[in-house]
Design a protein around this motif. Sequence first.
Motif, PDB file in Angstrom:
ATOM      1  N   THR A  50       0.841  -1.197   0.000  1.00  0.00           N
ATOM      2  CA  THR A  50       0.000   0.000   0.000  1.00  0.00           C
ATOM      3  C   THR A  50       0.874   1.243   0.000  1.00  0.00           C
ATOM      4  OG1 THR A  50      -1.605  -1.221   1.298  1.00  0.00           O
ATOM      5  CG2 THR A  50      -1.848   1.170   1.257  1.00  0.00           C
ATOM      6  N   SER A  51       0.453   2.283  -0.728  1.00  0.00           N
ATOM      7  CA  SER A  51       1.207   3.533  -0.779  1.00  0.00           C
ATOM      8  C   SER A  51       1.321   4.141   0.611  1.00  0.00           C
ATOM      9  CB  SER A  51       0.486   4.517  -1.700  1.00  0.00           C
ATOM     10  OG  SER A  51       0.937   5.831  -1.444  1.00  0.00           O
ATOM     11  N   PRO A  52       2.506   4.696   0.956  1.00  0.00           N
ATOM     12  CA  PRO A  52       2.685   5.306   2.273  1.00  0.00           C
ATOM     13  C   PRO A  52       2.002   6.675   2.380  1.00  0.00           C
ATOM     14  CG  PRO A  52       4.684   5.506   0.982  1.00  0.00           C
ATOM     15  CD  PRO A  52       3.730   4.703   0.151  1.00  0.00           C
ATOM     16  N   VAL A  53       1.572   7.259   1.264  1.00  0.00           N
ATOM     17  CA  VAL A  53       0.909   8.570   1.338  1.00  0.00           C
ATOM     18  C   VAL A  53      -0.468   8.390   1.983  1.00  0.00           C
ATOM     19  CG1 VAL A  53       0.006  10.488  -0.020  1.00  0.00           C
ATOM     20  CG2 VAL A  53       2.095   9.302  -0.750  1.00  0.00           C
ATOM     21  N   ASP A  54      -0.744   9.087   3.126  1.00  0.00           N
ATOM     22  CA  ASP A  54      -2.057   8.885   3.745  1.00  0.00           C
ATOM     23  C   ASP A  54      -2.904  10.146   3.808  1.00  0.00           C
ATOM     24  OD1 ASP A  54      -0.670  10.171   5.645  1.00  0.00           O
ATOM     25  OD2 ASP A  54      -0.820   8.600   7.176  1.00  0.00           O
ATOM     26  N   HIS A  55      -2.328  11.321   3.546  1.00  0.00           N
ATOM     27  CA  HIS A  55      -3.204  12.482   3.419  1.00  0.00           C
ATOM     28  C   HIS A  55      -2.493  13.598   2.662  1.00  0.00           C
ATOM     29  CE1 HIS A  55      -0.894  14.082   6.796  1.00  0.00           C
ATOM     30  NE2 HIS A  55      -1.390  15.267   6.497  1.00  0.00           N
ATOM     31  N   SER A  56      -3.318  14.597   2.256  1.00  0.00           N
ATOM     32  CA  SER A  56      -2.759  15.756   1.573  1.00  0.00           C
ATOM     33  C   SER A  56      -3.387  16.990   2.205  1.00  0.00           C
ATOM     34  CB  SER A  56      -3.085  15.711   0.079  1.00  0.00           C
ATOM     35  OG  SER A  56      -3.001  17.025  -0.455  1.00  0.00           O
ATOM     36  N   PHE A  57      -2.546  17.770   2.869  1.00  0.00           N
ATOM     37  CA  PHE A  57      -3.052  18.941   3.571  1.00  0.00           C
ATOM     38  C   PHE A  57      -3.746  19.895   2.588  1.00  0.00           C
ATOM     39  CE2 PHE A  57      -2.424  23.125   5.642  1.00  0.00           C
ATOM     40  CZ  PHE A  57      -3.170  22.872   6.783  1.00  0.00           C
ATOM     41  N   ARG A  58      -3.124  20.106   1.439  1.00  0.00           N
ATOM     42  CA  ARG A  58      -3.667  21.053   0.475  1.00  0.00           C
ATOM     43  C   ARG A  58      -5.052  20.596  -0.013  1.00  0.00           C
ATOM     44  NH1 ARG A  58       0.263  21.979  -4.333  1.00  0.00           N
ATOM     45  NH2 ARG A  58       1.765  22.349  -2.671  1.00  0.00           N
ATOM     46  N   LEU A  59      -5.156  19.307  -0.297  1.00  0.00           N
ATOM     47  CA  LEU A  59      -6.432  18.760  -0.783  1.00  0.00           C
ATOM     48  C   LEU A  59      -7.529  18.902   0.276  1.00  0.00           C
ATOM     49  CD1 LEU A  59      -7.490  17.395  -3.315  1.00  0.00           C
ATOM     50  CD2 LEU A  59      -6.925  15.180  -2.292  1.00  0.00           C
ATOM     51  N   GLU A  60      -7.158  18.657   1.543  1.00  0.00           N
ATOM     52  CA  GLU A  60      -8.159  18.751   2.612  1.00  0.00           C
ATOM     53  C   GLU A  60      -8.665  20.175   2.785  1.00  0.00           C
ATOM     54  OE1 GLU A  60      -6.543  16.850   6.082  1.00  0.00           O
ATOM     55  OE2 GLU A  60      -6.512  14.891   5.091  1.00  0.00           O
ATOM     56  N   ILE A  61      -7.770  21.144   2.638  1.00  0.00           N
ATOM     57  CA  ILE A  61      -8.185  22.549   2.721  1.00  0.00           C
ATOM     58  C   ILE A  61      -9.197  22.837   1.598  1.00  0.00           C
ATOM     59  CG2 ILE A  61      -7.414  24.920   2.340  1.00  0.00           C
ATOM     60  CD1 ILE A  61      -6.712  23.990   5.076  1.00  0.00           C
ATOM     61  N   VAL A  62      -8.901  22.378   0.404  1.00  0.00           N
ATOM     62  CA  VAL A  62      -9.782  22.652  -0.737  1.00  0.00           C
ATOM     63  C   VAL A  62     -11.159  22.023  -0.501  1.00  0.00           C
ATOM     64  CG1 VAL A  62     -10.166  22.197  -3.191  1.00  0.00           C
ATOM     65  CG2 VAL A  62      -7.923  22.953  -2.407  1.00  0.00           C
ATOM     66  N   TRP A  63     -11.175  20.736  -0.088  1.00  0.00           N
ATOM     67  CA  TRP A  63     -12.504  20.122   0.033  1.00  0.00           C
ATOM     68  C   TRP A  63     -13.230  20.509   1.308  1.00  0.00           C
ATOM     69  CZ3 TRP A  63      -9.946  14.730  -0.393  1.00  0.00           C
ATOM     70  CH2 TRP A  63      -9.719  14.174   0.865  1.00  0.00           C
ATOM     71  N   SER A  64     -12.593  21.321   2.151  1.00  0.00           N
ATOM     72  CA  SER A  64     -13.338  21.904   3.273  1.00  0.00           C
ATOM     73  C   SER A  64     -13.897  23.276   2.900  1.00  0.00           C
ATOM     74  CB  SER A  64     -12.429  22.061   4.502  1.00  0.00           C
ATOM     75  OG  SER A  64     -11.929  20.804   4.898  1.00  0.00           O
ATOM     76  N   ILE A  65     -13.066  24.070   2.245  1.00  0.00           N
ATOM     77  CA  ILE A  65     -13.471  25.458   1.991  1.00  0.00           C
ATOM     78  C   ILE A  65     -14.513  25.552   0.880  1.00  0.00           C
ATOM     79  CG2 ILE A  65     -12.645  27.684   1.091  1.00  0.00           C
ATOM     80  CD1 ILE A  65     -10.180  27.323   2.812  1.00  0.00           C
ATOM     81  N   VAL A  66     -14.336  24.795  -0.202  1.00  0.00           N
ATOM     82  CA  VAL A  66     -15.279  24.909  -1.324  1.00  0.00           C
ATOM     83  C   VAL A  66     -16.716  24.546  -0.896  1.00  0.00           C
ATOM     84  CG1 VAL A  66     -15.897  24.006  -3.603  1.00  0.00           C
ATOM     85  CG2 VAL A  66     -13.523  24.643  -3.107  1.00  0.00           C
ATOM     86  N   PRO A  67     -16.937  23.397  -0.250  1.00  0.00           N
ATOM     87  CA  PRO A  67     -18.313  23.109   0.179  1.00  0.00           C
ATOM     88  C   PRO A  67     -18.833  24.112   1.209  1.00  0.00           C
ATOM     89  CG  PRO A  67     -16.994  21.110   0.204  1.00  0.00           C
ATOM     90  CD  PRO A  67     -16.052  22.251   0.008  1.00  0.00           C
ATOM     91  N   SER A  68     -17.942  24.649   2.080  1.00  0.00           N
ATOM     92  CA  SER A  68     -18.407  25.620   3.074  1.00  0.00           C
ATOM     93  C   SER A  68     -18.951  26.865   2.384  1.00  0.00           C
ATOM     94  CB  SER A  68     -17.265  26.022   4.015  1.00  0.00           C
ATOM     95  OG  SER A  68     -16.771  24.890   4.664  1.00  0.00           O
ATOM     96  N   VAL A  69     -18.238  27.332   1.388  1.00  0.00           N
ATOM     97  CA  VAL A  69     -18.684  28.523   0.666  1.00  0.00           C
ATOM     98  C   VAL A  69     -20.037  28.241   0.004  1.00  0.00           C
ATOM     99  CG1 VAL A  69     -18.187  30.009  -1.312  1.00  0.00           C
ATOM    100  CG2 VAL A  69     -16.367  29.425   0.299  1.00  0.00           C
ATOM    101  N   LEU A  70     -20.168  27.061  -0.604  1.00  0.00           N
ATOM    102  CA  LEU A  70     -21.439  26.707  -1.254  1.00  0.00           C
ATOM    103  C   LEU A  70     -22.571  26.649  -0.227  1.00  0.00           C
ATOM    104  CD1 LEU A  70     -20.245  23.959  -3.773  1.00  0.00           C
ATOM    105  CD2 LEU A  70     -20.899  26.325  -4.270  1.00  0.00           C
ATOM    106  N   LEU A  71     -22.288  26.074   0.944  1.00  0.00           N
ATOM    107  CA  LEU A  71     -23.327  25.962   1.972  1.00  0.00           C
ATOM    108  C   LEU A  71     -23.787  27.331   2.456  1.00  0.00           C
ATOM    109  CD1 LEU A  71     -22.356  22.929   4.229  1.00  0.00           C
ATOM    110  CD2 LEU A  71     -24.383  23.218   2.806  1.00  0.00           C
ATOM    111  N   VAL A  72     -22.814  28.242   2.675  1.00  0.00           N
ATOM    112  CA  VAL A  72     -23.177  29.583   3.140  1.00  0.00           C
ATOM    113  C   VAL A  72     -24.021  30.286   2.069  1.00  0.00           C
ATOM    114  CG1 VAL A  72     -22.264  31.868   3.732  1.00  0.00           C
ATOM    115  CG2 VAL A  72     -21.225  29.808   4.700  1.00  0.00           C
ATOM    116  N   TRP A  73     -23.670  30.062   0.829  1.00  0.00           N
ATOM    117  CA  TRP A  73     -24.442  30.647  -0.272  1.00  0.00           C
ATOM    118  C   TRP A  73     -25.889  30.113  -0.248  1.00  0.00           C
ATOM    119  CZ3 TRP A  73     -24.195  28.883  -6.013  1.00  0.00           C
ATOM    120  CH2 TRP A  73     -24.882  29.795  -6.816  1.00  0.00           C
TER     121      TRP A  73
END
Length: 323
Positions: free
Chosen positions: A70-93
Motif C-alpha cells: 500500500t502507498s505510504p501517502v495517507d493524506h494531503s493537507f492542500r487537498l483537505e483545505i480545498v474540500w473543506s473550503i469549497v463546500p463551506s462557501v457553497l453551503l453559506v451561499w
Amino acid sequence: MSDPAAATPPQAPITVDSFWLPRQGSTFAKEVDEAYYITLWICAGFFIIVVGAMIYFALKYKRKSDTERTSPVDHSFRLEIVWSIVPSVLLVWLFYLGVKGYANVTTAPNGAFEIRVTGQMWNWNFAYPNGEMTDELFVPVNRPVKLVMTSTDVIHAFFVPEFRVKQDVVPGMYSSLWFTATQVGDTAVECAEYCGDGHSLMLNQVHVLPEDQFKVLYDNAFEDPLHPLSPEVRGEKKYKSKCAVCHSVDGAPNTGPTFKGLWDRQEKLEDGSTITVNENYVRKSILEPQSQIVAGFPRTMPVFAGQLTERDIEGIIAFLKKQ
Ligand code: CUA
C-alpha cells in the motif's frame, strides 16, 4: 362508511412548462426555483466528482499482485483545505438564498388583499372582506394577497404548486401566507398534509383574474352578473363541495343519512324524539349539527357555521327539496 370516491372527482389544472417544475405563477416562483436548481446541480456535480473519483481510484489502485504494498501517502493537507473550503462557501451561499427567500415569503406587504381560509375535512373555504364565501379561490393578478388560515378539525396544508407557496393549516391557531399571482388563468390548490379518507378531494381551483374582472365578480358574490345562479343550482354546487362526501342523493347508505326523499321525511333522533325535515331542521343541522343527530348515525357531522352564507343555505334548502 364514507366513500369519498363517490363524490365528484375534483379537477384543477396545473400547467407544466419545464421538465422539473410547474409554471411559475407568482413573484416567488423564480427565486424558489433558482434555489432549487442551484441545490440540484451542486448535488449532481458532487455526485459525479465523488463517485467518479471513487471508481477511478478503485480501478487505478487495484492491488495487482500479492507482493504489492500500500502507498505510504495517507493524506494531503492542500487537498483537505480545498474540500473543506469549497463546500463551506457553497453551503453559506445556499443558507443565504434560503434565509432571503424565507424572510420574503413570511412577511406580507402592508395593504395586501386579505382572504380568510378554513380547512375542513375535506374542502377549502375562502371568506372575503365583503362577507362572501367560496370553495374556489378567486384572486386578482399582480396584487399581493394575504391568506389568514385555520382549520376546524385536523392539520391540513395549503399548497399552490404554481405559486410555490405551502403552509400548514392548524386547528386552534392562525397561520398565514401571501403571494402575488402573475399569470391570469386557473391553477390548483391542494392539501399537502394527509388528513383522512378524503385528503385527495381537498383539491380545488384557483382563479387568477385581471383586476377589472375580479372586481365585477367580487361585487356580484362571485357569480356572473349576467347569468345569476338559481338557488337550486347554487345549492347543488354547495352540496357537491360540502355535503356529497357523506350524504348521497341516490339512497345509498353513507356516513350520514341519504338526501333522497329527504323533504318532509319523519326522522327519529338520538334522544328518541321524532322530527319532520323542514327548513328549520336543515338550517339547524348545518349550523349546529350535534343538536339533532338522526338515530343510528355517528356524531361526525362538522359545523358549517361561518362557512356558508345565508344565501348558500337557502340554495341548499332549495336543492334538497328537489331530492
Ligand atoms: Cu386536508 Cu389533506
